[in-house]
Design a protein around this motif. Structure first.
Motif: not given
Lengths: 295, 317
Positions: A238-259
């Motif tokens: 419960l006290f670990d930092r984490f990411t979730v699927l929608p966040m991953q989609i978000y960051y990858w979409t933002l990066d799509a203009s680069l790669v």
């Protein structure tokens, strides 16, 4: 015969009215299928882009800066951990509130306040919940952007959905069931626990599952909470930092203009997320159809 | 003697049983009294949530207005939080929010309305059984997916026709937001139209009206309050929508009306600032709360308005 309405004119008018009705009914049908059409285009794009990237390595791999080797196991685990917080919290708080409002609260000021408040909360934009979560859970309680903080924030966000659907389910239980129970000498709580809750359970479950699927698809509150785009180790508590699927989609979409490849990774991740949502919603529909008894 | 003994033990037994039962009952009655209080405590969590939101927003917004004048904030057309000489005017954000919501409603209003008319007045049971789940599906897709769609499909598609359109613009997310809101407007309006009693429909049809005339002259006027409420809720949803605009409309804070260019909405500003590294205690950090407060008040008013319209102007049959 100089009247305005000759039968010929009526005939003509009638033809026009009938034609207009027919024509516009076609337009209405077309408008209705517009949504279906967009859905089709969306699915087509995501599936053609994403399917080639879905394989075992992608599903079980760690996040990587190298698009070729990037995997989403961390995000899948993060989403599961998020669910592990949201499910118990929303069910306890949501069903508890619903039972109080439906079965204990006296008609009066307090009940009106609680009801109005829930209606208002359900209209608050998700990003405002993110700000609440960031300020209270992450900063004030000093949790940081960990599973618990994210889970509690999401729980508050979907709580109104669980409350409203549970209340509807409780209301749908016919009064003769509880009257019979009271008549046999059971106390109020015994009646609720043994008669009303079991009868309302399918409705409560359906609503809770729908709320859960809203929670795992939400992104905005977690962005505000500060879920990083970093390569994090797999969350294990419960006290670990984490990411979730929608966040991953978000960051990858933002990066799509680069790669460009990141766009396809985002598509693949969307497929995984949508499959999870379909499984959840499918379960809800099965429960609704199988166990919903009509009295 | 023996009999007597037996009797006394059995009385003892009965007595102890009564005693036991009493204890159990008193235990039960403690439970009976504790449960409602426990549940009341749980029910209070949702009130506490509201208090938490309002308190957090107000206290931090107050701190923001200690640093930036409230007049400058609400009338300023320049927003450049990161420059050496920072300016915090919210008008560019309000402008972006209004424009994206208007675009969304231009799509969702008519299409949602026509969908509701079709489903409630024209569709056969069979067609309704197929179309309604598809609309629910559309409503269940996460907004991040719509954002992805706006950014990677709709914008490139529109750029074929409008070459001067920038890669992040307000038009594409506005349109996609409209598609997202269609199911909401459709299902709320359909509910309103369905609740118009059948007798009115049949009466109008019997007088020789076509279905179209029944719809526009009888059903829609009768369901008008519900339909207006649906539109108001749709606008509120568009104003609060975040991820679609955060991805596809960029972060330009220009005060412009050119929909082919990048604009920022209030929600997207919150995402940008909170997602960046605004250090706690800086003015830009507090601006987050002032913007969120504006957003919160606006959506709250819209929701209250929608409920008021639905209740106050409802025709009773």
């Amino acid at each position: 015969m100089a009247t305005h309405m000759t039968s010929e004119r009526i005939q003509k008018r009638m033809k026009r009215r009938v034609a207009l009705n027919k024509g516009l009914s076609g337009v209405f049908l077309l408008a209705t299928t517009f949504g279906v059409f967009v859905l089709g285009v969306l699915f087509y794009q995501i599936i053609t882009e994403g399917i080639p990237y879905i394989n075992l390595d992608f599903l079980t791999g760690k996040l990587s800066t190298n698009a070729e080797r990037a995997g989403i196991m961390g995000a899948i685990l993060g989403t599961l951990w998020l669910m592990a917080v949201v499910i118990p919290v929303t069910i306890i708080l949501g069903v508890g509130t619903a039972i109080y409002n439906e079965l204990y609260a006296k008609q009066g000021k307090l009940q009106t306040i609680i009801q109005t408040n829930i209606a208002n909360l359900s209209g608050v934009p998700s990003i405002v919940y993110g700000i609440l979560g960031m300020t209270i859970f992450a900063n004030l309680l000093n949790l940081g952007s960990v599973v618990l903080a994210g889970g509690l924030t999401m729980s508050l966000l979907v709580l109104p959905i669980v409350i409203v659907s549970s209340q509807e389910a409780l209301r749908a239980v016919p009064s003769y069931l509880s009257e019979a129970s009271i008549g046999l000498g059971a106390t109020k709580w015994q009646t609720i626990k043994n008669i009303i809750l079991p009868a309302a359970l399918p409705g409560i479950l359906t609503g809770s599952i729908l709320a859960l699927s809203r929670a795992i698809g939400e992104t905005a509150p977690l962005v505000v909470l500060g879920i990083p785009a970093l390569l994090l180790p797999f969350p294990g508590g419960l006290f670990d930092r984490f990411t979730v699927l929608p966040m991953q989609i978000y960051y990858w979409t933002l990066d799509a203009s680069l790669v460009e490849e990141y766009q396809f990774l985002a598509s693949a991740t969307i497929i995984v997320l949508l499959v999870m949502l379909f499984i959840l919603n499918g379960t809800a529909i099965v429960i609704r159809n199988k166990f919903q008894r009509r009295y | 003697m023996v009999d007597n003994n037996k009797e006394s033990t059995s009385t003892v037994r009965v007595k102890s049983m009564i005693e036991k039962n009493r204890q159990k009952q008193s235990f039960r009655s403690i439970g009976e009294k504790a449960v409602p209080n426990l549940l009341l405590g749980i029910a209070m969590i949702s009130i506490l949530t509201t208090i938490g939101i309002v308190f957090v927003l107000i206290s931090e917004t107050f701190e923001f207005f200690n640093r930036v004048s409230i007049v400058e904030f609400f009338t300023g057309t320049v927003l450049r939080p990161l420059s050496q000489d920072p300016k915090f005017g919210i008008l560019p954000l309000i402008n972006g929010t209004i424009i994206s919501s208007v675009i969304a409603m231009v799509v969702a209003g008519p299409i949602g309305m026509m969908t509701a008319i079709y489903l409630s007045e024209y569709a056969s049971d069979k067609a309704r059984r197929v179309l309604k789940p598809v609309l629910e599906l559309l409503a269940g897709i996460p907004t991040i997916v719509y954002g992805f769609f706006a950014f990677t499909f709709v914008t490139p598609f529109l750029r074929q026709f409008i070459p001067e359109m920038s890669a992040t613009n307000i038009l594409a997310p506005g349109l996609v937001m409209g598609v997202m809101i269609i199911p909401m407007i459709a299902s709320l309006s359909e509910d309103a139209m369905n609740s118009v009693p059948n007798a009115m429909r049949e009466g109008a049809l019997a007088l020789g009206s076509t279905k179209l005339e029944v719809t526009f002259k009888v059903i829609i006027p009768a369901a008008f309050s519900g339909i207006v409420a649906a539109f108001v809720l749709g606008i509120s949803r568009a104003v609060g929508e975040t991820m679609i605009v955060a991805i596809a409309s960029g972060s330009s804070k220009n005060f412009t009306f050119d929909i082919t260019q990048s604009m920022q909405t209030m929600t997207a500003y919150v995402v940008e600032v909170a997602g960046g590294d605004a250090s706690r205690g800086s003015t830009i950090y507090y601006s987050l709360y002032a913007v969120a407060m504006t957003l919160f008040v606006f959506t709250l008013l819209m929701n209250i308005l929608a409920r008021y319209i639905a209740r106050r102007f409802r025709e009773e049959y």
